[in-house]
Design a protein around this motif. Structure first.
Motif, PDB file in Angstrom:
ATOM      1  N   TRP A 135      38.533   7.473 -10.864  1.00  0.00           N
ATOM      2  CA  TRP A 135      39.258   6.771  -9.665  1.00  0.00           C
ATOM      3  C   TRP A 135      39.844   5.454 -10.323  1.00  0.00           C
ATOM      4  CZ3 TRP A 135      34.921   7.106  -5.280  1.00  0.00           C
ATOM      5  CH2 TRP A 135      34.986   8.279  -4.851  1.00  0.00           C
ATOM      6  N   ARG A 144      35.830   1.618  -7.218  1.00  0.00           N
ATOM      7  CA  ARG A 144      34.254   1.848  -7.107  1.00  0.00           C
ATOM      8  C   ARG A 144      33.850   1.980  -8.648  1.00  0.00           C
ATOM      9  NH1 ARG A 144      33.766   0.331  -2.215  1.00  0.00           N
ATOM     10  NH2 ARG A 144      34.758   1.506  -0.820  1.00  0.00           N
ATOM     11  N   LYS A 335      31.723  17.206  -1.627  1.00  0.00           N
ATOM     12  CA  LYS A 335      30.607  16.201  -2.089  1.00  0.00           C
ATOM     13  C   LYS A 335      28.994  16.827  -1.613  1.00  0.00           C
ATOM     14  CE  LYS A 335      33.431  12.064  -1.425  1.00  0.00           C
ATOM     15  NZ  LYS A 335      33.152  10.619  -0.766  1.00  0.00           N
ATOM     16  N   PHE A 341      27.996  10.464  -0.580  1.00  0.00           N
ATOM     17  CA  PHE A 341      27.390   9.846  -1.789  1.00  0.00           C
ATOM     18  C   PHE A 341      26.118   8.999  -1.601  1.00  0.00           C
ATOM     19  CE2 PHE A 341      31.587  10.546  -4.024  1.00  0.00           C
ATOM     20  CZ  PHE A 341      31.323  11.849  -4.477  1.00  0.00           C
ATOM     21  N   GLU A 362      30.840  18.051  -5.994  1.00  0.00           N
ATOM     22  CA  GLU A 362      31.274  16.962  -6.455  1.00  0.00           C
ATOM     23  C   GLU A 362      30.207  15.903  -6.305  1.00  0.00           C
ATOM     24  OE1 GLU A 362      34.493  13.192  -5.064  1.00  0.00           O
ATOM     25  OE2 GLU A 362      34.541  15.089  -4.274  1.00  0.00           O
ATOM     26  N   GLN A 364      28.678  11.874  -7.610  1.00  0.00           N
ATOM     27  CA  GLN A 364      28.982  10.578  -8.091  1.00  0.00           C
ATOM     28  C   GLN A 364      28.324  10.018  -9.122  1.00  0.00           C
ATOM     29  OE1 GLN A 364      29.126   7.076  -5.288  1.00  0.00           O
ATOM     30  NE2 GLN A 364      31.213   7.123  -5.713  1.00  0.00           N
ATOM     31  N   THR A 366      29.230   7.110 -10.683  1.00  0.00           N
ATOM     32  CA  THR A 366      29.485   5.674 -10.617  1.00  0.00           C
ATOM     33  C   THR A 366      28.560   5.452  -9.460  1.00  0.00           C
ATOM     34  OG1 THR A 366      30.933   3.882 -10.617  1.00  0.00           O
ATOM     35  CG2 THR A 366      31.337   5.842  -9.020  1.00  0.00           C
ATOM     36  N   GLU A 368      28.299   3.732  -6.492  1.00  0.00           N
ATOM     37  CA  GLU A 368      28.876   3.024  -5.379  1.00  0.00           C
ATOM     38  C   GLU A 368      27.657   2.674  -4.397  1.00  0.00           C
ATOM     39  OE1 GLU A 368      32.001   4.134  -1.737  1.00  0.00           O
ATOM     40  OE2 GLU A 368      31.720   5.462  -3.366  1.00  0.00           O
ATOM     41  N   VAL A 419      32.538  12.062 -10.426  1.00  0.00           N
ATOM     42  CA  VAL A 419      33.011  10.752 -10.551  1.00  0.00           C
ATOM     43  C   VAL A 419      32.651   9.555 -11.364  1.00  0.00           C
ATOM     44  CG1 VAL A 419      34.085   8.817  -8.901  1.00  0.00           C
ATOM     45  CG2 VAL A 419      33.558  10.990  -7.896  1.00  0.00           C
ATOM     46  N   ASN A 421      31.615   6.733 -14.206  1.00  0.00           N
ATOM     47  CA  ASN A 421      31.140   5.557 -14.147  1.00  0.00           C
ATOM     48  C   ASN A 421      31.832   4.733 -15.479  1.00  0.00           C
ATOM     49  OD1 ASN A 421      29.422   6.857 -15.962  1.00  0.00           O
ATOM     50  ND2 ASN A 421      27.731   5.635 -15.653  1.00  0.00           N
TER      51      ASN A 421
END
Length: 708
Positions: A135, A144, A335, A341, A362, A364, A366, A368, A419, A421
């Motif tokens: 991102w 994020r 997601k 998330f 999908e 995450q 990272t 967030e 996603v 990090n």
């Protein structure tokens, strides 16, 4: 004798010297000189051979690209590793990419002390596309992102190439990741300009020998904003021609370009609905432009509109009517949960429901919603919770993993996205222990049947064992390697594995237990703000939309008497969620508005259970500090201090979360906090006045936290 002495010196140096985390899990010493041969040299197999020559301490290795019987029905990047009594080790695959993965696997076994004895290995990835989503914005900010700036220095590219680019590709290849989306889903049209495509080409050229394809996120209004057309209507002939020309331009520069990721008609971004068209119209138009080049479209299902009812239902409602209407080079990216998330969600009901359209998970990486890079939260258990969930769409055993990897639904494309990090911080991820999540995503994307514990133990051994110690482990053909882990490894692995495996559940417990969700502070999603009420803001961005606390109880009624989101799940799961007596208690407030005095399975009332659970999360955070402190003599000083500092922040934040949420919800429950529970140390009124300065939070003292 001289060789043994040098190895011992390396061993001592490995334990004594500080480390900065920059080497990730790739810490093997480069003092080997293995004999490696390859029947079909290429840029990819050259890297495999180089890695083995530098790091493999065993017998000769032959790399053979060939299509033999084991590979006839398997993905092209499958491979075998075999030990032959008289001829050393062979790594075979139909492709150079498979050879590279085999080389990294063999080296991983060596570093884990598992490369001795008979080797008869056949490995095949569960998902064809194992992709990171960055991102990252063109100004090097990262949405994020909590580990510094974007890796991609667009201002310097293509003339200046950072050595971190190749290090990034190497790290990904070592765990089987084979694709990357370079830019934010909230994309700038400029990424498709000729200037930026030259920069993208420079990265693609670096990644290619490591088997990594480049993808781009696109802005749907690019034909108008970048191309100067009067519209971006997907049914407009000039718009269709613009996308085809742009695809031709990209593939001329980057012949193996992967395709596009699209976020459209979501959170204010443009999309086909702006022109009265559908997601099918938009996705198929772009898919047609990519089709001649074998490119794909990953179309995100993260859509929700204000005033359209329960946000958790909207992706299902919007995409299910289009099942089977997308081109065969379109895959819907969903997601893991139906909202966004959150620390715990049920799996998205779109998994399995779309029977005629490829769907990809999908997740995450990272954090967030899990404490950014300040909190340790090992996420493999969270992802396994989703992937191993039974959808019942094809009967018992129809897990999300089997639905999306092609086992139960034939899919031309299978994929999973994380996603990322990753940033410019020296340790890549902002928190040394957060590297475990990057590693875990790659390993699960390759083989979702691995357990969270297996992956954690691998990562710990590779990341914290002395890189020189494996030099002392003999790798002997035809004999089982009986070398026992040294005392450092067994102590660190045992203690740290327990910490990692408990960490995600601890975060859920001190943030949002029992199915609570989206209680975060406005904007940054870091601290607690269950009372948040911004005048004029969208209701579904407010915590009260989700917790619905009142004098009667707490939780979102998603049963048939409420939003009826339970009906989106296949029987018998929908009925299980719908009934408060059978709904899993870790999701009870997700699906039910529960009275404060409702009796839980523990025999406690809901209110008391909420208090005990919040307190348990705090105590776990404190235990993480104690566990880490006990490992001081086994961990190099720099990494030890870095993690110790983060764990202090995490414990402070856990107390903040517990106090804020219990004091706020107590205003509705009007019940005392049970005896034996640590009493709040903060005042609710002061916490309501406090506004967190994210940039200074790490350096803030306890007394600074709740000053307006």
């Amino acid at each position: 004798m001289k060789k043994l002495l040098s190895l011992l010196l390396l061993l001592i140096a490995g334990y004594a010297s500080a480390e900065d985390g920059s080497r990730l899990w790739l810490r093997a010493t480069a003092d080997a000189s293995a004999t490696v041969t390859c029947n079909k040299p290429s840029p990819v197999t050259d890297i495999a051979a180089k890695e083995l020559r530098m790091h493999w301490r065993g017998e000769p290795v032959s790399l053979n690209i060939q299509r033999t019987k084991p590979f006839s029905q398997l993905p092209a990047d499958s491979y075998t590793i075999r030990r032959h009594p008289k001829n050393g080790i062979s790594i075979e695959s139909p492709t150079g990419q498979g050879i590279l993965y085999g080389a990294y696997h063999l080296l991983r076994l060596q570093e884990l002390g598992q490369a001795g004895g008979e080797l008869q290995i056949l490995e095949s990835p569960r998902y064809n596309i194992r992709i990171l989503n960055h991102w990252d914005n063109l100004d090097r900010t990262v949405e994020r992102g909590y580990a510094g700036q974007s890796l991609w220095n667009w201002d310097e590219l293509p003339a200046v190439v950072s050595p971190r680019y190749e290090a990034y590709a190497r790290a990904n290849a070592s765990i089987g990741i084979n694709a990357t989306v370079l830019n934010n889903v909230n994309a700038s049209p400029q990424i498709l300009s000729a200037t930026y495509l030259e920069k993208v080409k420079a990265l693609a050229d670096i990644f290619r020998p490591y088997g990594i394809k480049v993808y781009l996120s696109i802005n749907f209004s690019s034909p108008a904003e970048l191309g100067g057309l009067p519209t971006s209507d997907p049914l407009d002939k000039a718009v269709q021609r613009w996308w085809k020309d742009k695809a031709n331009e990209i593939y001329k520069l980057i012949p193996d370009f992967g395709g596009f990721l699209v976020k459209a008609n979501s959170e204010g971004l443009p999309g086909p609905q702006d022109f009265g068209r559908t997601h099918v119209d938009g996705a198929n138009m772009i898919a047609d432009a990519l089709k001649p080049h074998k490119g794909i479209v990953m179309w995100r299902a993260f859509v929700y509109n204000p005033g359209d009812g329960d946000r958790a239902k909207q992706a299902y409602q919007e995409f299910m009517p289009f099942d089977g209407q997308f081109r065969d080079n379109v895959i819907i990216q969903v997601k893991n949960g139906p909202v966004d998330f959150q620390p715990r969600e049920p799996f998205s009901p779109l998994f399995g429901a779309m029977k005629n359209t490829p769907v990809m998970p999908e997740v995450q990486i990272t954090q967030e919603y899990l404490g950014f890079a300040n909190h340790v939260a090992y996420l493999a258990p969270m992802w396994k919770e989703c992937l191993d969930s039974d959808t019942y769409q094809q009967g018992f055993g129809s897990t999300v993993a089997k639905i999306t990897d092609g086992t139960l639904y034939p899919q031309k494309i299978t994929a999973i996205a994380g996603v990322t990090n990753i940033g410019t911080d020296t340790n890549w991820c902002g928190h040394h222990l957060a590297q475990a999540n990057w590693y875990a995503f790659g390993r699960l994307a390759w083989n979702h049947e691995l357990t969270s514990e297996e992956i954690a133990n691998e990562w710990i051994a590779l990341t914290f064992e002395s890189p020189a110690s494996t030099s002392l482990n003999s790798i002997t053909p035809n004999k089982q390697n009986t070398a026992q882990p040294n005392s450092q490894l067994s102590t660190v692995n045992s203690q740290l594995s327990t910490l990692l495996l408990e960490s995600r559940e601890a975060v859920v417990e001190y943030m949002m237990p029992l199915g609570l969700h989206h209680l975060f502070a406005w904007g940054h999603h870091y601290g607690p703000e269950p009372w948040c009420d911004i005048p004029g803001a969208r209701p579904d961005w407010m915590p009260s939309y989700y917790h619905k606390a009142d004098l009667d109880g707490i939780g979102f009624n998603r049963t048939h008497t409420g939003s009826n989101a339970t009906a989106q799940y296949h029987t018998p799961l929908g009925e299980q969620y719908n009934d408060i007596s059978t709904c899993p208690e870790n999701l009870i407030l997700w699906f039910h508005h529960v009275p404060w005095d409702h009796q839980m399975k523990s025999g406690r009332t809901l209110w008391d259970e909420l208090c005990y659970t919040y307190d348990r999360g705090v105590q776990k955070a404190r235990s993480f500090q104690k566990t880490w402190d006990s490992l001081e003599k086994y961990i190099d000083p720099q990494r030890f201090r870095d993690v110790q500092r983060k764990l202090k922040i995490q414990t402070r934040d856990a107390i903040w979360w517990k106090d804020a949420c219990l004091l706020y919800f107590q205003e509705f429950s009007r019940r005392p906090i049970p005896d034996g529970i640590e009493r709040p140390v903060h005042d609710l009124g002061r916490m309501k006045q406090y506004r967190l300065d994210i940039g200074n939070h790490e350096n803030a003292q306890e007394e600074d936290l709740f000053v307006k």
